[in-house]
Design a protein around this motif. Sequence first.
Motif, PDB file in Angstrom:
ATOM      1  N   VAL A   1       0.837  -1.201   0.000  1.00 46.60           N
ATOM      2  CA  VAL A   1       0.000   0.000   0.000  1.00 46.60           C
ATOM      3  C   VAL A   1       0.870   1.249   0.000  1.00 46.60           C
ATOM      4  N   ARG A   2       2.045   1.170   0.641  1.00 44.00           N
ATOM      5  CA  ARG A   2       2.922   2.340   0.754  1.00 44.00           C
ATOM      6  C   ARG A   2       3.440   2.799  -0.595  1.00 44.00           C
ATOM      7  N   ARG A   3       3.870   1.868  -1.435  1.00 39.33           N
ATOM      8  CA  ARG A   3       4.430   2.282  -2.724  1.00 39.33           C
ATOM      9  C   ARG A   3       3.427   2.169  -3.859  1.00 39.33           C
ATOM     10  N   GLY A   4       2.356   1.393  -3.664  1.00 39.13           N
ATOM     11  CA  GLY A   4       1.315   1.288  -4.675  1.00 39.13           C
ATOM     12  C   GLY A   4       1.676   0.312  -5.795  1.00 39.13           C
ATOM     13  N   VAL A   5       0.654  -0.103  -6.513  1.00 45.59           N
ATOM     14  CA  VAL A   5       0.823  -0.999  -7.666  1.00 45.59           C
ATOM     15  C   VAL A   5       0.635  -0.164  -8.929  1.00 45.59           C
ATOM     16  N   PRO A   6       1.564  -0.228  -9.879  1.00 51.56           N
ATOM     17  CA  PRO A   6       1.434   0.584 -11.105  1.00 51.56           C
ATOM     18  C   PRO A   6       0.163   0.253 -11.880  1.00 51.56           C
ATOM     19  N   SER A   7      -0.321   1.215 -12.639  1.00 52.55           N
ATOM     20  CA  SER A   7      -1.606   1.070 -13.319  1.00 52.55           C
ATOM     21  C   SER A   7      -1.598   0.000 -14.404  1.00 52.55           C
ATOM     22  N   TRP A   8      -0.413  -0.394 -14.897  1.00 52.23           N
ATOM     23  CA  TRP A   8      -0.382  -1.418 -15.935  1.00 52.23           C
ATOM     24  C   TRP A   8      -0.507  -2.830 -15.362  1.00 52.23           C
ATOM     25  N   LEU A   9      -0.529  -2.910 -14.021  1.00 53.15           N
ATOM     26  CA  LEU A   9      -0.737  -4.190 -13.342  1.00 53.15           C
ATOM     27  C   LEU A   9      -1.993  -4.107 -12.486  1.00 53.15           C
ATOM     28  N   GLU A  10      -2.589  -5.262 -12.223  1.00 51.03           N
ATOM     29  CA  GLU A  10      -3.755  -5.341 -11.350  1.00 51.03           C
ATOM     30  C   GLU A  10      -3.514  -6.433 -10.322  1.00 51.03           C
ATOM     31  N   LEU A  11      -3.710  -6.119  -9.062  1.00 48.96           N
ATOM     32  CA  LEU A  11      -3.452  -7.066  -7.986  1.00 48.96           C
ATOM     33  C   LEU A  11      -4.749  -7.468  -7.298  1.00 48.96           C
TER      34      LEU A  11
END
Length: 209
Positions: A166-176
């Motif tokens: 959550v701190r660094r986030g997941v880039p928009s080109w990936l989905e978790l």
Amino acid sequence: MARYTGAECRQCRREKLKLFLKGDRCYSDKCAFERRSFAPGQHGQARVRKVSDYAIQLREKQKVRRIYGMLEGQFRKYFEIAERIKGVTGENLLMLLESRLDNVIYRLGYANSRNQGRQLVRHDHIEVNGRKVNIPSFRVSINDVITLKEKSRKVAAINESLEAVVRRGVPSWLELDKDNYKGTVKALPSRQEITMPIQEQLIVELYSK
């Protein structure tokens, strides 16, 4: 695969930039770069001298190579591939590096560093589209589904890393899908989505000499 096995914090100090090579430690007060941001070695605090264009280009290449945890020969091969792909060579290079499986594992939050992501892949924790993949340099494609093996979902280090993503986030080109330990490649990474301070044109100029 050969890789750098020395002190990782020395690499950040050499590049005068926090490269986040040690995961959560880099966000804490224990980070060596926070305490000693000058270059390592007895001359690390020497007077700053004027540097040549070549030295600036070399430092940029070394910085990117260290961010992604690669040795010179392997990095040069990626550049040669990037040259052959249609488009801007520097942006192609970054896209190829971001598409590596060990980097994707890190970006999804399964690992708190690319080095740890490389270990997860090597130790058979990862499946791509339902098939085991243990090659860190494996290049992901659009619509690939990256999952953790069932037995790996109880590993404490992986779950701790997923909580911290959550701190660094997941880039928009990936989905978790954190609950199901599943990540999906929605698109190939664009230049705008790579936020590290990288000047890829300097690398192109260096290798074009």
